[in-house]
Design an enzyme around this catalytic site. Structure first.
Site, PDB file in Angstrom:
ATOM      1  NE  ARG A  58      -3.704   0.418   2.685  1.00 39.01           N
ATOM      2  CZ  ARG A  58      -4.119   0.329   3.461  1.00 39.01           C
ATOM      3  NH1 ARG A  58      -3.995  -0.002   4.434  1.00 39.01           N
ATOM      4  NH2 ARG A  58      -4.754   1.283   3.036  1.00 39.01           N
ATOM      5  CB  VAL A  90      -3.250   5.024   6.806  1.00 41.88           C
ATOM      6  CG1 VAL A  90      -3.669   4.913   7.234  1.00 41.88           C
ATOM      7  CG2 VAL A  90      -3.090   4.089   5.229  1.00 41.88           C
ATOM      8  CG  ASP A  91      -4.183   8.856   1.684  1.00 43.79           C
ATOM      9  OD1 ASP A  91      -5.117   8.117   0.573  1.00 43.79           O
ATOM     10  OD2 ASP A  91      -4.488   9.411   1.558  1.00 43.79           O
ATOM     11  CG  HIS A 106      -8.337   5.184  11.362  1.00 44.62           C
ATOM     12  ND1 HIS A 106      -9.695   5.417   9.511  1.00 44.62           N
ATOM     13  CD2 HIS A 106      -9.449   5.261  11.834  1.00 44.62           C
ATOM     14  CE1 HIS A 106     -10.913   4.550  11.056  1.00 44.62           C
ATOM     15  NE2 HIS A 106     -10.921   5.249  12.091  1.00 44.62           N
ATOM     16  N   GLY A 172     -16.725  10.361   0.928  1.00 44.75           N
ATOM     17  CA  GLY A 172     -15.716   8.832   0.245  1.00 44.75           C
ATOM     18  C   GLY A 172     -15.714   8.204   1.259  1.00 44.75           C
ATOM     19  CB  THR A 173     -16.424   7.902   4.917  1.00 41.11           C
ATOM     20  OG1 THR A 173     -16.866   6.591   5.613  1.00 41.11           O
ATOM     21  CG2 THR A 173     -17.315   9.078   5.525  1.00 41.11           C
ATOM     22  CB  SER A 174     -19.036   2.923   3.422  1.00 42.87           C
ATOM     23  OG  SER A 174     -17.901   2.717   4.462  1.00 42.87           O
TER      24      SER A 174
HETATM   25  N1  APR Z   1     -15.538   9.814  -4.980  1.00 41.92           N
HETATM   26  C1  APR Z   1     -16.304   9.816  -3.024  1.00 41.92           C
HETATM   27  N2  APR Z   1     -16.827   8.651  -2.626  1.00 41.92           N
HETATM   28  C2  APR Z   1     -16.483   7.604  -3.370  1.00 41.92           C
HETATM   29  C3  APR Z   1     -15.835   7.828  -4.706  1.00 41.92           C
HETATM   30  C4  APR Z   1     -15.201   8.679  -5.685  1.00 41.92           C
HETATM   31  N3  APR Z   1     -14.820   8.396  -6.441  1.00 41.92           N
HETATM   32  N4  APR Z   1     -15.182   5.877  -4.855  1.00 41.92           N
HETATM   33  C5  APR Z   1     -15.986   5.696  -4.192  1.00 41.92           C
HETATM   34  N5  APR Z   1     -16.428   6.409  -2.957  1.00 41.92           N
HETATM   35  C6  APR Z   1     -17.028   5.826  -1.819  1.00 41.92           C
HETATM   36  C7  APR Z   1     -17.908   4.196  -1.986  1.00 41.92           C
HETATM   37  O1  APR Z   1     -19.422   4.473  -1.806  1.00 41.92           O
HETATM   38  C8  APR Z   1     -17.865   3.636   0.095  1.00 41.92           C
HETATM   39  O2  APR Z   1     -19.364   5.093   0.842  1.00 41.92           O
HETATM   40  O3  APR Z   1     -16.393   5.681  -0.874  1.00 41.92           O
HETATM   41  C9  APR Z   1     -17.031   5.135   0.427  1.00 41.92           C
HETATM   42  C10 APR Z   1     -15.270   4.198   0.651  1.00 41.92           C
HETATM   43  O4  APR Z   1     -15.758   2.709   1.586  1.00 41.92           O
HETATM   44  P1  APR Z   1     -15.267   2.298   2.574  1.00 41.92           P
HETATM   45  O5  APR Z   1     -14.351   1.629   1.107  1.00 41.92           O
HETATM   46  O6  APR Z   1     -16.387   1.795   3.458  1.00 41.92           O
HETATM   47  O7  APR Z   1     -13.412   3.083   3.371  1.00 41.92           O
HETATM   48  P2  APR Z   1     -13.930   4.131   4.442  1.00 41.92           P
HETATM   49  O8  APR Z   1     -15.099   4.390   4.956  1.00 41.92           O
HETATM   50  O9  APR Z   1     -12.816   5.158   4.274  1.00 41.92           O
HETATM   51  O10 APR Z   1     -13.193   3.151   5.938  1.00 41.92           O
HETATM   52  C11 APR Z   1     -13.804   3.000   6.998  1.00 41.92           C
HETATM   53  O11 APR Z   1     -12.373   1.529   7.182  1.00 41.92           O
HETATM   54  O12 APR Z   1     -11.313  -0.360   6.843  1.00 41.92           O
HETATM   55  C12 APR Z   1     -10.733  -0.103   7.745  1.00 41.92           C
HETATM   56  O13 APR Z   1      -8.906   1.342   8.179  1.00 41.92           O
HETATM   57  C13 APR Z   1     -10.420   1.488   7.296  1.00 41.92           C
HETATM   58  O14 APR Z   1     -10.126   3.869   7.437  1.00 41.92           O
HETATM   59  C14 APR Z   1     -10.607   2.972   7.130  1.00 41.92           C
HETATM   60  C15 APR Z   1     -12.134   2.602   7.879  1.00 41.92           C
END
Ligand code: APR
Length: 232
Positions: A58, A90-91, A106, A172-174
């Site tokens: 990564r 973490v980037d 994180h 951009g977070t789920s």
């Molecule tokens: N622009 C904006 N959002 C986007 C894009 C984009 N181009 N592409 C995807 N997404 C959205 C997805 O729809 C999703 O809702 O980004 C979100 C990514 O969600 P996750 O993959 O669950 O990532 P995140 O929410 O950052 O995860 C939280 O989980 O795995 C652990 O520690 C890790 O920090 C991380 C934490």
């Protein structure tokens, strides 16, 4: 110092357009790896080589990519607002873009830390951290990443910033990982909230919610224009 405070909570989605895969989307990191094996204290004690290799890959990837407009609009807002980025990422793309206030919930891919004393944190040169790399007390170094089941040391600071936000942005977070996802609960009802995601996650019903069903680069442009024209 510009007037109002804007706090932005970001996740893997804001780095997706830079070429870093998210975790839970199709083709995401957690499709290829068992999260408990590479992102937990148990996985570390069972197979540290595999964990180090996971983060080395990564880190190598993160060194190859550049910030995208989603990151850059957050920097541009600093001209008008007291901007604070609270990221789960973490980037280092927020810093590379030029953000001056970034709270990493994180951890940081480019840091290692002692397995004996968590206060001993070191910058990683290049992309490799290997078995045999030791802290000054002689313990094996581990990635300075917050793994599942571990405390989030900067959560209190993130809550303080969120409590004093005049505007709150989520990009951009789920919103499935806690305590990071709970930050929305600390945002005042009268505070305008903008949620940007092409696949909008479950959002607790709150007043002043603006849902933007767009990619980060597009959604952040809309929010930037709205904030600069309406909210200064
Ligand atoms: N622009 C904006 N959002 C986007 C894009 C984009 N181009 N592409 C995807 N997404 C959205 C997805 O729809 C999703 O809702 O980004 C979100 C990514 O969600 P996750 O993959 O669950 O990532 P995140 O929410 O950052 O995860 C939280 O989980 O795995 C652990 O520690 C890790 O920090 C991380 C934490």
């Amino acid at each position: 110092m510009p007037g109002k405070k804007v706090v932005a909570l970001t996740g893997a989605g804001i780095s997706a357009e830079s070429g870093i895969p998210t975790f839970r989307d199709a083709g995401g990191l957690w499709e290829g790896y068992d999260v408990t094996e590479v992102a937990s204290p148990e996985g570390w004690s069972k197979n540290p080589e595999m964990v180090l290799d996971f983060y080395n890959q990564r880190r190598k990837k993160a060194l190859e990519v550049l910030p995208n407009p989603g990151h850059k609009f957050l920097v541009d807002l600093e001209e008008y607002f007291d901007m604070v980025v609270v990221t789960q990422n973490v980037d280092d793309l927020h810093e590379k873009a030029g953000s001056t206030k970034v709270i990493h919930l994180h951890g940081n891919l480019f840091q290692s830390r002692s397995t004996l004393d968590p206060n001993l944190i070191y910058e990683i040169q290049g992309w490799e951290l290997n078995i045999g790399d030791k802290c000054e007390k002689g313990s094996q170094l581990r990635p300075n990443i917050v793994w599942f089941g571990e405390m989030v040391p900067s959560m209190d600071l993130a809550i303080q910033e969120t409590l004093s936000a005049d505007i709150f942005i989520v990009v951009g977070t789920s919103l499935v990982v806690y305590p990071a996802a709970s930050l929305l609960e600390y945002v005042g009802d009268s505070v305008p909230k903008f949620i940007i995601d092409p696949d909008l996650p479950e959002i607790p019903n709150k007043p002043n919610l603006n849902l933007i069903n767009k990619k980060g680069s597009v959604g952040m442009k809309l929010v930037y224009e709205k904030l600069v024209s309406h909210y200064q």
